[in-house]
Motif scaffolding. Structure first.
Motif, PDB file in Angstrom:
ATOM      1  N   GLY A   1       0.818  -1.210   0.000  1.00  0.00           N
ATOM      2  CA  GLY A   1       0.000   0.000   0.000  1.00  0.00           C
ATOM      3  C   GLY A   1       0.851   1.259   0.000  1.00  0.00           C
ATOM      4  O   GLY A   1       1.979   1.271  -0.492  1.00  0.00           O
ATOM      5  N   PHE A   2       0.294   2.300   0.596  1.00  0.00           N
ATOM      6  CA  PHE A   2       0.901   3.625   0.532  1.00  0.00           C
ATOM      7  C   PHE A   2       1.095   4.164   1.946  1.00  0.00           C
ATOM      8  O   PHE A   2       0.171   4.144   2.755  1.00  0.00           O
ATOM      9  CB  PHE A   2       0.000   4.556  -0.278  1.00  0.00           C
ATOM     10  CG  PHE A   2      -0.393   3.965  -1.601  1.00  0.00           C
ATOM     11  CD1 PHE A   2       0.450   4.043  -2.695  1.00  0.00           C
ATOM     12  CD2 PHE A   2      -1.598   3.289  -1.746  1.00  0.00           C
ATOM     13  CE1 PHE A   2       0.108   3.469  -3.905  1.00  0.00           C
ATOM     14  CE2 PHE A   2      -1.950   2.716  -2.953  1.00  0.00           C
ATOM     15  CZ  PHE A   2      -1.100   2.809  -4.037  1.00  0.00           C
ATOM     16  N   LEU A   3       2.297   4.666   2.213  1.00  0.00           N
ATOM     17  CA  LEU A   3       2.634   5.220   3.513  1.00  0.00           C
ATOM     18  C   LEU A   3       2.674   6.736   3.397  1.00  0.00           C
ATOM     19  O   LEU A   3       3.370   7.288   2.547  1.00  0.00           O
ATOM     20  CB  LEU A   3       4.003   4.689   3.961  1.00  0.00           C
ATOM     21  CG  LEU A   3       4.522   5.158   5.310  1.00  0.00           C
ATOM     22  CD1 LEU A   3       3.616   4.684   6.434  1.00  0.00           C
ATOM     23  CD2 LEU A   3       5.946   4.654   5.525  1.00  0.00           C
ATOM     24  N   LYS A   4       1.889   7.408   4.245  1.00  0.00           N
ATOM     25  CA  LYS A   4       1.904   8.869   4.294  1.00  0.00           C
ATOM     26  C   LYS A   4       1.904   9.258   5.763  1.00  0.00           C
ATOM     27  O   LYS A   4       0.927   9.007   6.469  1.00  0.00           O
ATOM     28  CB  LYS A   4       0.685   9.452   3.585  1.00  0.00           C
ATOM     29  CG  LYS A   4       0.715  10.964   3.516  1.00  0.00           C
ATOM     30  CD  LYS A   4      -0.412  11.496   2.684  1.00  0.00           C
ATOM     31  CE  LYS A   4      -0.299  13.025   2.605  1.00  0.00           C
ATOM     32  NZ  LYS A   4      -1.388  13.586   1.821  1.00  0.00           N
ATOM     33  N   GLY A   5       3.029   9.823   6.217  1.00  0.00           N
ATOM     34  CA  GLY A   5       3.171  10.118   7.641  1.00  0.00           C
ATOM     35  C   GLY A   5       3.087   8.827   8.433  1.00  0.00           C
ATOM     36  O   GLY A   5       3.754   7.851   8.109  1.00  0.00           O
TER      37      GLY A   5
ATOM     38  N   VAL B   1      -1.021   4.185   6.904  1.00  0.00           N
ATOM     39  CA  VAL B   1      -0.859   3.284   5.770  1.00  0.00           C
ATOM     40  C   VAL B   1      -2.224   3.107   5.111  1.00  0.00           C
ATOM     41  O   VAL B   1      -3.247   2.993   5.785  1.00  0.00           O
ATOM     42  CB  VAL B   1      -0.257   1.913   6.191  1.00  0.00           C
ATOM     43  CG1 VAL B   1      -1.156   1.159   7.147  1.00  0.00           C
ATOM     44  CG2 VAL B   1       0.058   1.072   4.963  1.00  0.00           C
ATOM     45  N   LYS B   2      -2.218   3.121   3.780  1.00  0.00           N
ATOM     46  CA  LYS B   2      -3.447   2.966   2.995  1.00  0.00           C
ATOM     47  C   LYS B   2      -3.399   1.634   2.265  1.00  0.00           C
ATOM     48  O   LYS B   2      -2.426   1.331   1.563  1.00  0.00           O
ATOM     49  CB  LYS B   2      -3.579   4.111   1.991  1.00  0.00           C
ATOM     50  CG  LYS B   2      -4.850   4.071   1.173  1.00  0.00           C
ATOM     51  CD  LYS B   2      -4.937   5.284   0.271  1.00  0.00           C
ATOM     52  CE  LYS B   2      -6.205   5.288  -0.539  1.00  0.00           C
ATOM     53  NZ  LYS B   2      -6.278   6.481  -1.406  1.00  0.00           N
ATOM     54  N   CYS B   3      -4.436   0.835   2.431  1.00  0.00           N
ATOM     55  CA  CYS B   3      -4.530  -0.464   1.773  1.00  0.00           C
ATOM     56  C   CYS B   3      -4.628  -0.287   0.257  1.00  0.00           C
ATOM     57  O   CYS B   3      -5.419   0.540  -0.213  1.00  0.00           O
ATOM     58  CB  CYS B   3      -5.750  -1.221   2.306  1.00  0.00           C
ATOM     59  SG  CYS B   3      -5.986  -2.818   1.508  1.00  0.00           S
ATOM     60  N   PRO B   4      -3.855  -1.069  -0.511  1.00  0.00           N
ATOM     61  CA  PRO B   4      -3.881  -0.928  -1.966  1.00  0.00           C
ATOM     62  C   PRO B   4      -5.150  -1.481  -2.610  1.00  0.00           C
ATOM     63  O   PRO B   4      -5.448  -1.158  -3.750  1.00  0.00           O
ATOM     64  CB  PRO B   4      -2.663  -1.729  -2.420  1.00  0.00           C
ATOM     65  CG  PRO B   4      -2.502  -2.780  -1.374  1.00  0.00           C
ATOM     66  CD  PRO B   4      -2.905  -2.112  -0.082  1.00  0.00           C
ATOM     67  N   LEU B   5      -5.913  -2.288  -1.886  1.00  0.00           N
ATOM     68  CA  LEU B   5      -7.077  -2.944  -2.489  1.00  0.00           C
ATOM     69  C   LEU B   5      -8.327  -2.068  -2.492  1.00  0.00           C
ATOM     70  O   LEU B   5      -8.895  -1.788  -3.540  1.00  0.00           O
ATOM     71  CB  LEU B   5      -7.351  -4.269  -1.766  1.00  0.00           C
ATOM     72  CG  LEU B   5      -8.294  -5.239  -2.445  1.00  0.00           C
ATOM     73  CD1 LEU B   5      -7.799  -5.605  -3.846  1.00  0.00           C
ATOM     74  CD2 LEU B   5      -8.448  -6.495  -1.606  1.00  0.00           C
ATOM     75  N   HIS B   6      -8.763  -1.611  -1.332  1.00  0.00           N
ATOM     76  CA  HIS B   6     -10.001  -0.825  -1.249  1.00  0.00           C
ATOM     77  C   HIS B   6      -9.831   0.527  -0.577  1.00  0.00           C
ATOM     78  O   HIS B   6     -10.810   1.225  -0.342  1.00  0.00           O
ATOM     79  CB  HIS B   6     -11.089  -1.620  -0.524  1.00  0.00           C
ATOM     80  CG  HIS B   6     -11.539  -2.823  -1.281  1.00  0.00           C
ATOM     81  ND1 HIS B   6     -11.310  -4.101  -0.822  1.00  0.00           N
ATOM     82  CD2 HIS B   6     -12.162  -2.959  -2.474  1.00  0.00           C
ATOM     83  CE1 HIS B   6     -11.795  -4.967  -1.698  1.00  0.00           C
ATOM     84  NE2 HIS B   6     -12.308  -4.308  -2.707  1.00  0.00           N
TER      85      HIS B   6
END
Length: 104
Positions: A55-59, A62-67
């Motif tokens: 997924g994506f790391l911001k600060g 973490v954001k899941c890449p699926l939904h």
């Protein structure tokens, strides 16, 4: 009862703003470096079987890449739907250049 910490990585393996998955004792662990502080959570999104390390790391999020569910890495708290269950977090300790976590 003392907590048992195990080595999961070394500092040089994970630069600030990066994360990776580590398989340890049959568990998939997400290890993230947030501005020099390390956080460990379960790597699998609580909504569906998706690896958060992809997924994506911001600060400290973490954001899941699926939904697109987002989680706070410090607390494991769900920040966005569709996930409803928080992530399990693990205590992290540094010993020289070794990054250690406690699985219990």
């Amino acid at each position: 009862m003392p907590q048992d910490f195990v080595k999961i990585a070394q500092r040089g393996e994970l630069m600030p703003g990066k994360m990776k998955r580590v398989d340890l004792d049959g568990r998939r662990i997400l290890l993230a470096n947030v501005d020099g502080s390390y956080y460990a959570t379960d790597d699998t999104c609580t909504h569906e079987e998706s690896s958060l390390s992809k997924g994506f790391l911001k600060g400290d999020t973490v954001k899941c890449p699926l939904h697109g569910s987002r989680f706070n890495l410090r607390t494991g708290q769900v920040l966005d739907d569709p996930a409803e269950e928080n992530l399990r977090t693990y205590p992290v300790r540094l010993d020289g250049d070794d990054i250690l976590i406690c699985l219990t």
